[in-house]
Design an enzyme around this catalytic site. Structure first.
Site, mmCIF file in Angstrom:
data_model
loop_
_atom_site.group_PDB
_atom_site.id
_atom_site.type_symbol
_atom_site.label_atom_id
_atom_site.label_comp_id
_atom_site.label_asym_id
_atom_site.label_seq_id
_atom_site.Cartn_x
_atom_site.Cartn_y
_atom_site.Cartn_z
ATOM 1 N N ASP A 258 0.841 -1.198 0.000
ATOM 2 C CA ASP A 258 0.000 0.000 0.000
ATOM 3 C C ASP A 258 0.878 1.251 0.000
ATOM 4 O O ASP A 258 2.049 1.197 0.407
ATOM 5 C CB ASP A 258 -0.912 -0.007 1.246
ATOM 6 C CG ASP A 258 -2.136 0.878 1.090
ATOM 7 O OD1 ASP A 258 -2.212 1.660 0.131
ATOM 8 O OD2 ASP A 258 -3.035 0.793 1.957
ATOM 9 N N ALA B 223 1.316 5.527 1.082
ATOM 10 C CA ALA B 223 1.150 6.299 2.324
ATOM 11 C C ALA B 223 1.272 7.784 1.990
ATOM 12 O O ALA B 223 1.858 8.160 0.969
ATOM 13 C CB ALA B 223 2.205 5.911 3.346
ATOM 14 N N ASP B 224 0.722 8.591 2.862
ATOM 15 C CA ASP B 224 0.848 10.045 2.698
ATOM 16 C C ASP B 224 2.095 10.568 3.380
ATOM 17 O O ASP B 224 2.707 11.535 2.919
ATOM 18 C CB ASP B 224 -0.403 10.729 3.251
ATOM 19 C CG ASP B 224 -1.637 10.286 2.492
ATOM 20 O OD1 ASP B 224 -1.673 10.496 1.271
ATOM 21 O OD2 ASP B 224 -2.532 9.685 3.100
ATOM 22 N N LYS C 287 -2.057 7.843 6.665
ATOM 23 C CA LYS C 287 -2.742 7.372 5.463
ATOM 24 C C LYS C 287 -4.162 7.932 5.456
ATOM 25 O O LYS C 287 -4.650 8.415 6.458
ATOM 26 C CB LYS C 287 -2.777 5.840 5.442
ATOM 27 C CG LYS C 287 -1.404 5.250 5.107
ATOM 28 C CD LYS C 287 -1.400 3.740 4.997
ATOM 29 C CE LYS C 287 -2.397 3.140 4.058
ATOM 30 N NZ LYS C 287 -2.328 3.671 2.669
ATOM 31 N N GLY C 288 -4.780 7.843 4.293
ATOM 32 C CA GLY C 288 -6.174 8.277 4.195
ATOM 33 C C GLY C 288 -6.391 9.478 3.307
ATOM 34 O O GLY C 288 -7.508 9.972 3.203
ATOM 35 N N GLY C 289 -5.310 9.930 2.637
ATOM 36 C CA GLY C 289 -5.462 11.045 1.704
ATOM 37 C C GLY C 289 -6.492 10.736 0.620
ATOM 38 O O GLY C 289 -7.144 11.629 0.095
ATOM 39 N N GLY C 290 -6.637 9.463 0.304
ATOM 40 C CA GLY C 290 -7.633 9.043 -0.694
ATOM 41 C C GLY C 290 -8.927 8.570 -0.046
ATOM 42 O O GLY C 290 -9.823 8.077 -0.734
ATOM 43 N N GLU D 275 -8.119 0.133 4.563
ATOM 44 C CA GLU D 275 -6.668 -0.102 4.489
ATOM 45 C C GLU D 275 -6.144 -0.630 5.822
ATOM 46 O O GLU D 275 -5.304 -1.541 5.858
ATOM 47 C CB GLU D 275 -5.936 1.193 4.132
ATOM 48 C CG GLU D 275 -6.146 1.615 2.689
ATOM 49 C CD GLU D 275 -5.483 2.942 2.354
ATOM 50 O OE1 GLU D 275 -5.145 3.128 1.174
ATOM 51 O OE2 GLU D 275 -5.310 3.789 3.253
ATOM 52 N N LYS E 58 7.555 11.475 0.577
ATOM 53 C CA LYS E 58 6.646 11.059 1.675
ATOM 54 C C LYS E 58 7.390 10.817 2.990
ATOM 55 O O LYS E 58 6.764 10.672 4.033
ATOM 56 C CB LYS E 58 5.904 9.767 1.287
ATOM 57 C CG LYS E 58 5.158 9.805 -0.035
ATOM 58 C CD LYS E 58 3.948 10.682 0.039
ATOM 59 C CE LYS E 58 3.080 10.658 -1.202
ATOM 60 N NZ LYS E 58 2.436 9.409 -1.492
HETATM 61 O O1 LIG Z 1 -6.677 6.684 1.364
HETATM 62 C C1 LIG Z 1 -5.708 6.587 0.617
HETATM 63 C C2 LIG Z 1 -4.448 5.969 0.964
HETATM 64 O O2 LIG Z 1 -4.098 5.974 2.308
HETATM 65 C C3 LIG Z 1 -3.274 6.210 0.033
HETATM 66 O O3 LIG Z 1 -2.477 5.067 0.134
HETATM 67 C C4 LIG Z 1 -2.455 7.436 0.354
HETATM 68 O O4 LIG Z 1 -3.300 8.569 0.339
HETATM 69 C C5 LIG Z 1 -1.291 7.632 -0.630
HETATM 70 O O5 LIG Z 1 -1.786 7.873 -1.889
HETATM 71 P P1 LIG Z 1 -0.848 8.225 -3.118
HETATM 72 O O6 LIG Z 1 -0.071 7.007 -3.429
HETATM 73 O O7 LIG Z 1 -1.822 8.614 -4.222
HETATM 74 O O8 LIG Z 1 -0.004 9.395 -2.698
#
Ligand SMILES: O=C[C@H](O)[C@H](O)[C@H](O)COP(=O)(O)O
EC number: 5.3.1.6
Length: 243
Positions: free
Chosen positions: A83, A85-86, A96-99, A105, A123
């Site tokens: 997975d 991460a932010d 986490k949780g930006g999406g 998760e 990050k």
């Molecule tokens: O809710 C979304 C998740 O935690 C994502 O894994 C997190 O936001 C990272 O997303 P990205 O890979 O788009 O930066």
């Protein structure tokens, strides 16, 4: 190398940890999606895995690309979760949780023997909190929960805006039917204390601090891939522990 290429490189390095026959948790976000694309190519060559997606968004992409899916009812124990991460700190505590997928998760990561985080170097932080902390809350009692979150933070010497995440003019709704509060508290020196304080609020469903869940982080930078391993045994101490 641009940001997307770094995500692809982290995802490619993570794929090397996936073995034939694995039960795999599959993360959400732009980095996890690069992993899904590479995984799908491997599946197309006859590689056998079963994936448990952490969001509807990831499930849709997996189906489109032919990645076989299961769920935690059918497959409650997983070998590995990959997975994004932010934010990632040196102890591999994550935001986490930006999406908006943090609840699923975290459930999927907790059901996995190992979790590998994939990210580009932007990050990595010394102390979490530059990225606003997503907090998933029940729709019922939203204002009361928002006030309780502010008070819990204040009790730990933290402050800052707590805002309801919106999609256009409507509140963002998670796959679980909840809202998200984004808390801009700045640096979070004691993540476990904040985790415990947030879990004590009835309207809080879950928060985006992942403590003791990641086994390793694969970080892609312009100068190559760095793998950071967790110092402690994953699962021996989680964010649900009382300090
Ligand atoms: O809710 C979304 C998740 O935690 C994502 O894994 C997190 O936001 C990272 O997303 P990205 O890979 O788009 O930066």
């Amino acid at each position: 190398m641009d940001a997307r290429q770094l995500k692809v490189e982290a995802a490619r390095a993570a794929l090397a940890h996936v073995s034939d026959g694995m039960r795999l948790g599959i993360g959400t976000g732009t980095t996890a999606e690069e992993f899904v694309r590479l995984l799908a190519q491997k599946v197309a060559t006859g590689f056998t895995i079963v994936g448990v997606p952490t969001s509807e968004r990831t499930a849709i992409l997996c189906r489109e690309l032919g990645v076989p899916l299961s769920d935690l009812e059918e497959t409650p124990e997983l070998d590995l979760t990959i997975d994004g991460a932010d934010e990632v700190d040196p102890e591999l505590t994550l935001i986490k949780g930006g999406g908006g997928a943090l609840l699923r998760e975290k459930i999927v990561a907790a059901a996995s023997a190992r979790m590998i985080v994939i990210a580009d170097r932007s990050k990595m932080v010394e102390t979490l909190g530059r990225f606003p902390l997503p907090i998933e809350v029940n729709q019922f009692g939203l204002r009361a929960t928002e006030i309780a979150v502010g008070a819990a933070a204040a009790g730990l010497g933290l402050s800052g805006p707590v805002t309801l995440r919106m999609t256009g003019s409507q509140p963002f709704v998670t796959d679980g039917g909840h809202f998200i509060l984004d808390a801009s508290f700045g640096r979070i020196p004691d993540t476990r204390a904040l985790s415990n304080a947030l879990h004590a609020i009835p309207g809080v469903v879950e928060h985006g601090l992942f403590i003791g869940l990641a086994s390793a982080a694969i970080i892609a930078g312009g100068d190559g891939i760095q793998t950071v391993h967790a110092a402690r045994k994953p699962g021996s101490s989680t964010d649900h522990d009382v300090a």
